[in-house]
Design a protein around this motif. Structure first.
Motif, PDB file in Angstrom:
ATOM      1  N   UNK A 188      45.261  27.854   2.770  1.00 13.02           N
ATOM      2  CA  UNK A 188      45.440  27.463   1.377  1.00 13.02           C
ATOM      3  C   UNK A 188      44.192  26.726   0.919  1.00 13.02           C
ATOM      4  N   UNK A 189      43.414  27.378   0.086  1.00 12.40           N
ATOM      5  CA  UNK A 189      42.153  26.824  -0.377  1.00 12.40           C
ATOM      6  C   UNK A 189      41.081  27.891  -0.351  1.00 12.40           C
ATOM      7  N   UNK A 190      39.837  27.494  -0.664  1.00 10.09           N
ATOM      8  CA  UNK A 190      38.725  28.440  -0.684  1.00 10.09           C
ATOM      9  C   UNK A 190      38.413  28.883   0.741  1.00 10.09           C
ATOM     10  N   UNK A 191      38.569  30.173   1.008  1.00  7.54           N
ATOM     11  CA  UNK A 191      38.334  30.726   2.341  1.00  7.54           C
ATOM     12  C   UNK A 191      37.159  31.690   2.263  1.00  7.54           C
ATOM     13  N   UNK A 192      36.063  31.341   2.903  1.00  6.31           N
ATOM     14  CA  UNK A 192      34.851  32.164   2.864  1.00  6.31           C
ATOM     15  C   UNK A 192      34.782  33.030   4.116  1.00  6.31           C
ATOM     16  N   UNK A 193      34.673  34.339   3.907  1.00  8.34           N
ATOM     17  CA  UNK A 193      34.541  35.295   5.007  1.00  8.34           C
ATOM     18  C   UNK A 193      33.208  36.018   4.858  1.00  8.34           C
ATOM     19  N   UNK A 194      32.289  35.786   5.781  1.00  8.35           N
ATOM     20  CA  UNK A 194      31.019  36.494   5.772  1.00  8.35           C
ATOM     21  C   UNK A 194      31.174  37.771   6.601  1.00  8.35           C
ATOM     22  N   UNK A 195      30.935  38.909   5.964  1.00  9.54           N
ATOM     23  CA  UNK A 195      31.048  40.201   6.637  1.00  9.54           C
ATOM     24  C   UNK A 195      29.637  40.756   6.835  1.00  9.54           C
ATOM     25  N   UNK A 196      29.236  40.894   8.088  1.00  5.25           N
ATOM     26  CA  UNK A 196      27.895  41.389   8.415  1.00  5.25           C
ATOM     27  C   UNK A 196      27.901  42.913   8.428  1.00  5.25           C
ATOM     28  N   UNK A 197      26.996  43.513   7.673  1.00  2.88           N
ATOM     29  CA  UNK A 197      26.969  44.970   7.603  1.00  2.88           C
ATOM     30  C   UNK A 197      25.564  45.488   7.334  1.00  2.88           C
ATOM     31  N   UNK A 198      25.308  46.674   7.853  1.00  2.00           N
ATOM     32  CA  UNK A 198      24.021  47.325   7.617  1.00  2.00           C
ATOM     33  C   UNK A 198      24.018  48.022   6.262  1.00  2.00           C
ATOM     34  N   UNK A 199      22.832  48.094   5.642  1.00  2.00           N
ATOM     35  CA  UNK A 199      22.619  48.993   4.503  1.00  2.00           C
ATOM     36  C   UNK A 199      21.906  50.204   5.080  1.00  2.00           C
ATOM     37  N   UNK A 200      22.583  51.344   5.076  1.00  2.00           N
ATOM     38  CA  UNK A 200      22.069  52.524   5.776  1.00  2.00           C
ATOM     39  C   UNK A 200      20.752  53.036   5.191  1.00  2.00           C
ATOM     40  N   UNK A 201      20.493  52.745   3.918  1.00  2.00           N
ATOM     41  CA  UNK A 201      19.315  53.296   3.252  1.00  2.00           C
ATOM     42  C   UNK A 201      18.142  52.321   3.278  1.00  2.00           C
ATOM     43  N   UNK A 202      18.388  51.059   2.957  1.00  2.00           N
ATOM     44  CA  UNK A 202      17.281  50.119   2.764  1.00  2.00           C
ATOM     45  C   UNK A 202      17.162  49.040   3.838  1.00  2.00           C
ATOM     46  N   UNK A 203      18.175  48.883   4.676  1.00  2.00           N
ATOM     47  CA  UNK A 203      18.082  47.843   5.702  1.00  2.00           C
ATOM     48  C   UNK A 203      18.923  48.210   6.918  1.00  2.00           C
ATOM     49  N   UNK A 204      18.816  49.456   7.341  1.00  2.12           N
ATOM     50  CA  UNK A 204      19.609  49.914   8.470  1.00  2.12           C
ATOM     51  C   UNK A 204      19.155  49.215   9.754  1.00  2.12           C
ATOM     52  N   UNK A 205      20.114  48.802  10.552  1.00  2.00           N
ATOM     53  CA  UNK A 205      19.810  48.167  11.820  1.00  2.00           C
ATOM     54  C   UNK A 205      19.599  46.674  11.759  1.00  2.00           C
ATOM     55  N   UNK A 206      19.859  46.060  10.598  1.00  2.00           N
ATOM     56  CA  UNK A 206      19.585  44.624  10.492  1.00  2.00           C
ATOM     57  C   UNK A 206      20.504  43.795  11.390  1.00  2.00           C
ATOM     58  N   UNK A 207      21.638  44.369  11.779  1.00  2.00           N
ATOM     59  CA  UNK A 207      22.529  43.677  12.721  1.00  2.00           C
ATOM     60  C   UNK A 207      22.704  44.512  13.997  1.00  2.00           C
ATOM     61  N   UNK A 208      21.650  45.235  14.361  1.00  2.00           N
ATOM     62  CA  UNK A 208      21.729  46.168  15.496  1.00  2.00           C
ATOM     63  C   UNK A 208      22.284  45.549  16.777  1.00  2.00           C
ATOM     64  N   UNK A 209      21.893  44.322  17.152  1.00  2.00           N
ATOM     65  CA  UNK A 209      22.387  43.783  18.424  1.00  2.00           C
ATOM     66  C   UNK A 209      23.909  43.656  18.497  1.00  2.00           C
ATOM     67  N   UNK A 210      24.584  43.501  17.352  1.00  2.00           N
ATOM     68  CA  UNK A 210      26.036  43.271  17.376  1.00  2.00           C
ATOM     69  C   UNK A 210      26.805  44.352  16.622  1.00  2.00           C
ATOM     70  N   UNK A 211      26.161  45.479  16.328  1.00  2.00           N
ATOM     71  CA  UNK A 211      26.833  46.505  15.529  1.00  2.00           C
ATOM     72  C   UNK A 211      27.544  47.547  16.390  1.00  2.00           C
ATOM     73  N   UNK A 212      27.536  47.350  17.701  1.00  2.00           N
ATOM     74  CA  UNK A 212      28.312  48.193  18.592  1.00  2.00           C
ATOM     75  C   UNK A 212      29.216  47.291  19.422  1.00  2.00           C
ATOM     76  N   UNK A 213      30.278  47.874  19.964  1.00  2.00           N
ATOM     77  CA  UNK A 213      31.211  47.088  20.779  1.00  2.00           C
ATOM     78  C   UNK A 213      30.495  46.513  22.000  1.00  2.00           C
ATOM     79  N   UNK A 214      29.653  47.334  22.630  1.00  2.00           N
ATOM     80  CA  UNK A 214      28.930  46.868  23.805  1.00  2.00           C
ATOM     81  C   UNK A 214      27.944  45.754  23.440  1.00  2.00           C
TER      82      UNK A 214
END
Length: 334
Positions: A188-214
């Motif tokens: 109850x209150x302001x809940x901030x959720x940061x979702x890390x995601x790649x932009x496939x066209x302009x910034x693909x791989x920016x979270x490469x180390x954690x973008x796979x389960x392994x």
């Protein structure tokens, strides 16, 4: 009444193939089903940017606002209609550049919003300019020689604005994203959720180390309240305190025992350790913290404002505009 995922879906999403927005939208639909809140009691407010399209793809009340103003509109919706569950969807550019002021004040006021920050460290819809979360030296169309600015860390902004809930997930990690969204709604209150995601066209791989389960097994740590902070394929690595900081250790080596490993406390009112966890980076030899990092109850703006109005009504001698006019001197003009 029980709802299915089709009750929350609408339209055909139009994003680039592989975009993290597809993953997140799917997780949001799943979270809505599991929460069971009727579509007509839900509102999704988005800004401008690729993330701004999302409000068209949920079968709820919704509104795409102007650039940077999603938090302002979402705040108005929640205060005017407190019975609604309000999801605010913003990108890192929309939410932290022109919308940065609204972002911190919605958090400071602790308005009961689910604030979703889809962070791909780039302006995607306007074709590849650096954003407030792009790292120093990042080369883009608006920084061809590399940006000379240091980025915002969304967690640091949230904590600095006295935020009581902060969590993080990777867009293509559906199960943990759904769990985070459900926790945000239940707070109850302001809940901030940061979702890390790649932009496939302009910034693909920016979270490469954690973008796979392994990758997440070795380069991320899933925090769970009351549980030891362990990571690795076999949970062989952990975090322990070293002075005023944190240290990555291997359980069983150099005399490190399980009792030395820190236990996560998301409900601690002192955010010192939570901040350190939220600020960990792979570049510094630490895992990226995922899950609910902070979850502390506090009075909400929308509840307090209605309580204040109710209290003041009992103290007033008038209850409508006509009675207000009659409480002061009156004149008759002939």
């Amino acid at each position: 009444m029980e709802y299915t995922i089709n009750d929350y879906k609408k339209g055909k999403p139009r994003w680039c193939p592989g975009c993290g927005d597809h993953f997140f939208l799917n997780s949001l639909h799943k979270a809505m089903v599991e929460l069971g809140i009727p579509p007509h009691e839900t509102a999704v407010i988005s800004g401008i940017g690729c993330s701004g399209r999302l409000s068209y793809y949920v079968n709820t009340y919704g509104m795409q606002t102007i650039h940077g103003r999603a938090a302002a509109i979402a705040s108005g919706v929640k205060v005017a209609r407190p019975q609604l569950t309000v999801w605010q969807i913003s990108g890192d550019g929309d939410g932290l550049a022109i919308g940065g002021n609204h972002f911190i004040h919605a958090i400071r006021r602790n308005i009961d919003l689910n604030i979703i920050l889809l962070n791909n460290r780039i302006y995607g819809l306007t074709k590849g300019q650096y954003s407030p979360t792009s790292p120093r030296g990042f080369v883009s169309k608006s920084s061809p020689y590399g940006t000379v600015e240091d980025p915002f860390c969304p967690a640091e902004l949230c904590f600095g604005a006295r935020g009581q809930f902060f969590g993080r997930a990777v867009a293509n990690d559906s199960a943990h994203t759904v769990a985070l969204l459900k926790a945000a709604q239940q707070h109850k209150g302001a809940a901030v959720c940061e979702i890390l995601q790649n932009c496939m066209i302009f910034n693909n791989g920016c979270y490469a180390p954690i973008y796979t389960r392994e990758g997440r097994e070795m380069h991320a740590i899933y925090l769970e309240h009351g549980q030891p902070m362990l990571f690795g394929a076999n949970k062989e690595w952990g975090l322990m305190q070293e002075g005023f900081g944190l240290k990555v250790v291997k359980v069983g080596e150099d005399g490190v025992k399980m009792s030395d490993i820190l236990v996560h406390d998301a409900h601690c009112t002192d955010n010192t350790l939570q901040m350190k966890l939220a600020m960990m980076r792979n570049e510094d030899g630490f895992p990226v913290a995922l899950g609910v990092i902070r979850d502390v109850p506090a009075p909400t703006y929308n509840d307090c404002i209605y309580e204040q109005l109710a209290e003041q009504k009992t103290k007033q001698s008038y209850h409508n505009f006509a009675e207000l006019l009659e409480t002061n001197d009156t004149w008759t003009v002939e």
